[in-house]
Design a protein around this motif. Structure first.
Motif, short mmCIF file in Angstrom:
data_model
loop_
_atom_site.label_atom_id
_atom_site.label_comp_id
_atom_site.label_asym_id
_atom_site.label_seq_id
_atom_site.Cartn_x
_atom_site.Cartn_y
_atom_site.Cartn_z
N LEU A 1 0.83 -1.20 0.00
CA LEU A 1 0.00 0.00 0.00
C LEU A 1 0.87 1.25 0.00
O LEU A 1 0.57 2.24 -0.69
CB LEU A 1 -0.93 -0.01 1.22
CG LEU A 1 -1.91 1.16 1.34
CD1 LEU A 1 -2.83 1.22 0.13
CD2 LEU A 1 -2.73 1.05 2.63
N TYR A 2 1.96 1.23 0.75
CA TYR A 2 2.87 2.36 0.79
C TYR A 2 3.48 2.62 -0.59
O TYR A 2 3.64 3.78 -1.01
CB TYR A 2 3.96 2.11 1.82
CG TYR A 2 5.16 3.03 1.68
CD1 TYR A 2 5.06 4.38 2.01
CD2 TYR A 2 6.38 2.54 1.20
CE1 TYR A 2 6.15 5.23 1.86
CE2 TYR A 2 7.46 3.38 1.05
CZ TYR A 2 7.35 4.72 1.38
OH TYR A 2 8.41 5.56 1.23
N GLN A 3 3.84 1.55 -1.30
CA GLN A 3 4.41 1.72 -2.63
C GLN A 3 3.43 2.41 -3.58
O GLN A 3 3.84 3.13 -4.49
CB GLN A 3 4.84 0.38 -3.20
CG GLN A 3 6.08 -0.21 -2.53
CD GLN A 3 6.48 -1.53 -3.12
OE1 GLN A 3 5.68 -2.46 -3.20
NE2 GLN A 3 7.74 -1.63 -3.55
N GLN A 4 2.14 2.17 -3.36
CA GLN A 4 1.12 2.80 -4.20
C GLN A 4 0.85 4.25 -3.78
O GLN A 4 0.69 5.13 -4.62
CB GLN A 4 -0.18 2.00 -4.13
CG GLN A 4 -0.07 0.58 -4.66
CD GLN A 4 -1.30 -0.25 -4.36
OE1 GLN A 4 -2.33 0.25 -3.92
NE2 GLN A 4 -1.20 -1.55 -4.58
N SER A 5 0.83 4.49 -2.47
CA SER A 5 0.42 5.80 -1.97
C SER A 5 1.58 6.74 -1.69
O SER A 5 1.42 7.97 -1.72
CB SER A 5 -0.40 5.63 -0.68
OG SER A 5 0.43 5.16 0.38
N VAL B 1 3.66 8.11 6.60
CA VAL B 1 2.98 8.30 7.89
C VAL B 1 1.92 7.21 8.08
O VAL B 1 1.81 6.62 9.15
CB VAL B 1 2.36 9.70 7.98
CG1 VAL B 1 1.50 9.82 9.24
CG2 VAL B 1 3.45 10.76 7.99
N GLN B 2 1.16 6.93 7.02
CA GLN B 2 0.16 5.87 7.11
C GLN B 2 0.82 4.52 7.34
O GLN B 2 0.34 3.70 8.13
CB GLN B 2 -0.67 5.82 5.82
CG GLN B 2 -1.76 4.73 5.83
CD GLN B 2 -2.42 4.57 4.48
OE1 GLN B 2 -1.75 4.48 3.46
NE2 GLN B 2 -3.74 4.53 4.48
N LEU B 3 1.93 4.26 6.64
CA LEU B 3 2.66 3.01 6.83
C LEU B 3 3.07 2.86 8.29
O LEU B 3 2.89 1.79 8.90
CB LEU B 3 3.89 2.98 5.93
CG LEU B 3 4.81 1.76 6.10
CD1 LEU B 3 4.14 0.49 5.62
CD2 LEU B 3 6.14 1.99 5.37
N GLY B 4 3.64 3.91 8.87
CA GLY B 4 4.08 3.84 10.25
C GLY B 4 2.94 3.60 11.21
O GLY B 4 3.05 2.78 12.13
#
Length: 352
Positions: free
Chosen positions: A281-285, A289-292
């Motif tokens: 998801l992080y690679q897409q977005s 901060v959301q990843l953490g």
């Protein structure tokens, strides 16, 4: 290695928090789900009711899809009205209220559209016998068996004994893993009906490393930060550890190989890299901060209670966990990485 006994293994964080923050565990079990469906298509269906056991159910969200798939596979052979009893097993302190609320109210409940299904809960450790002899046709356990029945020792230099620099600590962890796995299998050898099958998915080990080093280290260092800030003492920090670790294929095979377990056959065992839906998801977005925050919430849900159990009496657990969660989220956001860890999948059959 301290001789003082650590506290008992704690359940996942209650109040439905684990249900809301366990999508990683849901991704982990996906690789074992097809094997459960195959097993459900092979077990005997001539009893008055089909017995399905969910060993390590927690708050139930990640049990819904597997139980639905198993019930549907069985009923493809028996018709829609075959009675099915689903036993959800977890520690007495588990948040069973969230499980039954989900079963009663949530659209993902496996009860919806499936008559004659009877869910029950058993608040006991699955490292002992929890069901009558020969009552289980199909067993399932996901994301549970890397949790030990107890923490065998304190681990002053890390949050996980398997990553300790002390070989005596690591040996104690491996001994506990071996004892627990043997006890689990012996208990299932009594409960499984002849020809019954058991599918398990839990944390494994890689050939050259345990796996999970990055996230375990980040979580532990966040606790060190909290201790350095004065919110907890270093004496408390020295008592803190999580009673979990992965098993190697050799460790899984050992009780079958040396005759400690009878009446069961190890059909298959495989180790594979775990998925990391958070990093995908992080690679897409690109939203670090959301990843953490996503990782921090998952780690709090799964490991927070076990860590907090070693805090001094009267300590505000929520305050401490809030601080650790915030530090972990910031640490991951500052250095985003893909998690590297391993799943092991085990298929066991009760001998005829």
């Amino acid at each position: 290695m301290s001789a003082k006994a650590p506290p008992a293994t704690a359940p996942m964080q209650g109040g439905g928090f684990y249900n809301r923050h366990s999508s990683l565990q849901a991704a982990n079990l996906g690789s074992a789900l097809p094997l459960l469906v195959v097993a459900a298509g092979e077990v005997a269906v001539d009893g008055a009711a089909i017995g399905i056991a969910d060993y390590g159910a927690s708050q139930g969200r990640n049990s819904m899809a597997p139980m639905a798939a198993a019930i549907d596979a069985v009923r493809a052979r028996t018709g829609p009205d075959k009675p099915v009893v689903v036993s959800h097993i977890d520690l007495p302190s588990n948040d069973f209220a969230s499980l039954f609320t989900l079963l009663d109210e949530d659209p993902i409940s496996y009860l919806l559209g499936r008559p004659e299904v009877y869910p029950v809960a058993i608040g006991r450790s699955h490292y002992g016998r929890v069901l009558p002899r020969g009552s289980v046709d199909l067993g399932w356990s996901s994301n549970a068996l890397h949790w030990m029945s107890r923490n065998p020792c304190t681990v002053p230099d890390h949050g996980w004994g398997v990553f300790s620099a002390d070989p005596a600590v690591r040996d104690a962890v491996d001994a506990q893993l071996d004892e627990d796995w043997t006890n689990f299998l012996v208990a299932r050898s009594h409960e499984l009906r002849r020809g019954g099958k058991l599918i398990c998915q839990f944390m494994g080990r890689g050939k050259d490393s345990h796996g999970f080093e990055w996230m375990a280290g980040a979580f532990w260092q966040s606790w060190v930060d909290v201790a350095n800030s004065g919110l907890v003492t270093h004496a408390e920090l020295a008592r803190i550890s999580a009673p979990s670790a992965g098993r190697s294929v050799a460790q899984i095979e050992a009780p079958f190989r040396d005759g400690r377990v009878s009446g069961l056959k190890l059909v298959d065992v495989a180790t594979m890299p775990t998925p990391d839906p958070f990093f995908e998801l992080y690679q897409q977005s690109g939203d670090a901060v959301q990843l953490g925050q996503t990782w921090a919430n998952m780690m709090r849900a799964a490991n927070g209670p076990s860590f907090a159990a070693s805090l001094d009496a009267g300590r505000d657990h929520a305050q401490v966990l809030d601080a650790v969660t915030a530090r972990l989220a910031a640490r991951i956001a500052a250095d985003p990485q893909q998690n590297r860890s391993y799943n092991v999948i085990v298929v066991v059959e009760a001998a005829d």
